[in-house]
Scaffold this motif. Sequence first.
Motif, PDB file in Angstrom:
ATOM      1  N   ASN A 261       0.815  -1.219   0.000  1.00 25.47           N
ATOM      2  CA  ASN A 261       0.000   0.000   0.000  1.00 25.47           C
ATOM      3  C   ASN A 261       0.847   1.268   0.000  1.00 25.47           C
ATOM      4  N   ASP A 262       2.013   1.221   0.649  1.00 21.80           N
ATOM      5  CA  ASP A 262       2.846   2.421   0.765  1.00 21.80           C
ATOM      6  C   ASP A 262       3.919   2.506  -0.316  1.00 21.80           C
TER       7      ASP A 262
ATOM      8  N   ASP B  53       2.312   3.909  -7.989  1.00 20.82           N
ATOM      9  CA  ASP B  53       2.135   2.877  -6.965  1.00 20.82           C
ATOM     10  C   ASP B  53       2.353   1.520  -7.619  1.00 20.82           C
TER      11      ASP B  53
END
Length: 287
Positions: A195-196, A220
Motif C-alpha cells: 500500500n505504501d 504505486d
Amino acid sequence: MWIPYDIRGSLKPESPAGTIRLSRTDTSPREFLVGFFLRNPVTQAWELDIAIPASGLELTLPGPGGPLPLRLYGNEAGKLAEAILRVTAASAEAALAQAHGALQAWLLRQVVETGRGMAIAGWRIADTAHEARWRCTPFRPSAMAPDFGAQAPLVPDLLPLAELFQRARNAPDAASRMLAAYAVLCGLRDRPAANDFRVTQEMLIHAGAMEHQAGLQGLDLAALIAALRPEHDRLVAPGGLLAALSDDLAAQQRLARLANLADLAAHRLLLAQIRARAAAPEPMGAA
C-alpha cells in the motif's frame, strides 16, 4: 544493498570533459574502435571456451555499411576474452550500435556451433579522431556483513516469491530478470505492505532508469505493474512460450533498465513485507 547487475544503458566517459565534448559535437563520419569484454555465463569468468592464438586472430564481419574488421584477443589461458571492431560512425552511440549488432550475430553463431554459453560482459569505445574514450563494465560490490542473528526465517507463504526473486537476481540476462521480477510484483500486489509503495527518483537512479522518470516516478505498485506489462508481455509468445526476439541494442538497453527497476521494486516490496510481519503484534492466544 541492492545493486544493478545490468548496466547496458550507461556509457561512462573516461576522457576529460573537453575531449568528450569535442567528440560529441563532431557529427562527421570517422573511425571508432569498439572493444567488447566477453563472459562465460556459467562460470562467470570473463572468457569464452574458444581457443585464440597468443598473437590474436583477425576476421571480417558483415555490417550494415560494409565489412567490419574484427580482432579477437585471448587471455593468459589462451581463451577468447575480448573482441575489438573498427567501425565508421558519427557518434560513440552509433558506433556501439553498429559494432554490437555485428558481434552479437557472430556470437549467436558460435553459441549454436559449439553449444557453449557466451555473452557480452561490457564494452569500451574510442573515438580515434578526438582520442575520446568511454566504458561500460559491471562493477563488483564490496562484501556485506549481515546480522544473521537478527534474521527470522522466511514465512512459508513468502518462500515461493523469494525463490522467484532469487531467479531474478541470478538471471544472466535482462529478459529472464524481467519475467521473474514481474512475477514477484504481481504476487505482492495485494499484500498490505504494497500500500505504501511508490517508485522514487532514488529507485530510478539505482536502476539506471532515469530516462523513464517522467512516466514512472511516483507510480504505486498497480500502476508500475501496468507500465511494465507491455515489456513483459512482449517476451511471452501465444501459448505461454518464450518469444523468439532479435532486439537491437536500443531495445536491449530499454529492457535492461526496466528489468532493473522491476528487480529493485521486488526487493523493496519483499523486505517491506518481511519487516511488516516482524513488527506485527502476536495475536491473542499465540504460543
